[in-house]
Design an enzyme around this catalytic site. Structure first.
Site, PDB file in Angstrom:
ATOM      1  N   MET A 163      15.947  84.800  47.403  1.00 46.39           N
ATOM      2  CA  MET A 163      16.327  83.703  46.540  1.00 46.39           C
ATOM      3  C   MET A 163      17.688  83.375  46.807  1.00 46.39           C
ATOM      4  SD  MET A 163      13.745  83.908  43.327  1.00 46.39           S
ATOM      5  CE  MET A 163      14.721  85.215  42.309  1.00 46.39           C
ATOM      6  N   GLY A 164      18.507  83.812  47.593  1.00 47.73           N
ATOM      7  CA  GLY A 164      19.823  83.515  47.980  1.00 47.73           C
ATOM      8  C   GLY A 164      20.778  84.233  47.142  1.00 47.73           C
ATOM      9  N   LEU A 207      23.486  86.005  48.265  1.00 48.35           N
ATOM     10  CA  LEU A 207      23.117  87.019  49.081  1.00 48.35           C
ATOM     11  C   LEU A 207      24.098  88.159  49.082  1.00 48.35           C
ATOM     12  CD1 LEU A 207      21.871  85.285  52.492  1.00 48.35           C
ATOM     13  CD2 LEU A 207      20.394  86.069  50.446  1.00 48.35           C
ATOM     14  N   GLU A 254      25.035  92.573  50.300  1.00 47.54           N
ATOM     15  CA  GLU A 254      24.798  93.368  51.503  1.00 47.54           C
ATOM     16  C   GLU A 254      23.456  94.092  51.410  1.00 47.54           C
ATOM     17  OE1 GLU A 254      26.062  95.260  54.927  1.00 47.54           O
ATOM     18  OE2 GLU A 254      27.167  93.698  53.611  1.00 47.54           O
ATOM     19  N   HIS A 275      20.844  92.285  51.081  1.00 50.50           N
ATOM     20  CA  HIS A 275      19.870  91.328  51.807  1.00 50.50           C
ATOM     21  C   HIS A 275      20.138  91.584  53.044  1.00 50.50           C
ATOM     22  CE1 HIS A 275      20.147  89.125  47.522  1.00 50.50           C
ATOM     23  NE2 HIS A 275      18.886  89.116  48.078  1.00 50.50           N
ATOM     24  N   VAL A 292      20.532  99.797  48.831  1.00 50.19           N
ATOM     25  CA  VAL A 292      21.929  99.418  49.002  1.00 50.19           C
ATOM     26  C   VAL A 292      22.727  99.411  47.702  1.00 50.19           C
ATOM     27  CG1 VAL A 292      23.953  98.270  50.257  1.00 50.19           C
ATOM     28  CG2 VAL A 292      21.510  98.454  51.347  1.00 50.19           C
TER      29      VAL A 292
END
Length: 279
Positions: free
Chosen positions: A29-30, A32, A34, A36, A175
């Site tokens: 969904m944008g 972004l 690290e 992603h 992450v």
């Protein structure tokens, strides 16, 4: 990197990509971070070509949730994906994904009503619907999702089995920032004080991991200790702390390898999630 806005063109481009070998897909969904980008790198390492999507899906936001203010950073995201050598970026408008007259949705019963599905009724119907549509548009060999959204992974795996998608779902490790906070696009909502308070989620999970390492197996004792830890932190409102089967999301009385320990809590007005799998 090729940026494509329409379903028809994306389908045509992805047909060409499949002729060149395996296609890895990272739906987002944008906004972004690290986390992603780690999915993109995993896809890059395992597939011949990589497709990403950016689409803030209105169907998975309930009334009163943060759809309008959800962070949108398209230019920054585009540059990040280009740096990671993504081949194709599918970035449709809502009207392209849900044309006038669209009425079909995908509901994953039972598993989709647990954990986040119980807290956010209809959320996983929105997720399953958009992911099913994206799978049909892209036709990937493998699709990559973060383990942070463990309930989402369980729902999508059920959907893939039930609807016979010929796609491998790959769950990738959470992450974290250097202080342990799981990376999330919603972390941008946190004030400096709230961000410090949010660390209690990871701290709670670490405490439960230690209990397991020391021999504790009873879910009720672990949940009681975890809730105490969460409630001791100012500014935290617990949504759930659950110990469940990672596939069905049903509660288990004792932990074993593969059990999911998951937490969701509001830090101020921001809802955050975190979890770990028992190994």
């Amino acid at each position: 990197m090729r940026i494509v806005k329409t379903v028809a063109e994306t389908q045509r481009v992805c047909r060409e990509l499949r002729m060149r070998g395996s296609v890895g897909f990272v739906p987002t969904m944008g906004a972004l971070h690290e986390g992603h980008l780690s999915l993109v790198r995993r896809a890059r390492s395992e597939c011949d070509t990589v497709v990403a999507s950016i689409f803030v899906n209105p169907l998975q936001f309930a009334p009163g949730e943060d759809f309008a203010k959800y962070p949108r950073t398209f230019e920054e995201d585009r540059r990040s994906l280009e740096t990671e050598r993504v081949d194709v970026l599918f970035a449709p408008d809502p009207e392209e994904m849900y044309p006038n007259g669209s009425v079909t949705t995908v509901t994953v019963s039972e598993v989709g009503d647990r954990l986040d599905g119980a807290s956010r009724p209809g959320h996983f119907t929105g997720v399953a619907t958009v992911v099913a549509k994206l799978f049909h548009v892209v036709g990937p060999t493998r699709a990559y999702f973060g383990q942070k959204d463990a309930a989402q992974l369980a729902v999508l795996r059920q959907m893939v089995r039930d609807l016979n998608f010929d796609i491998e779902l790959v769950g990738c490790a959470i992450v974290r920032d250097t202080d342990g906070l799981a990376l999330s696009s919603r972390n941008k909502y946190l004030s400096a004080v709230e961000r410090e308070q949010a660390l209690v989620l990871h701290r709670t999970l670490l405490r439960l991991e230690r209990m397991i390492a020391e021999g504790e197996r009873q879910s009720i004792a672990m949940i009681r200790r975890g809730i105490e830890t969460l409630n001791a932190e100012a500014g935290i409102r617990v949504d759930y702390l659950a110990i469940v089967d990672a596939n069905t999301l049903l509660p288990v009385t004792s932990v074993e390898t593969g059990t999911l320990v998951a937490v969701a809590a509001y830090v101020g007005s921001t809802r955050l999630i975190d979890n770990f799998l028992v190994t």
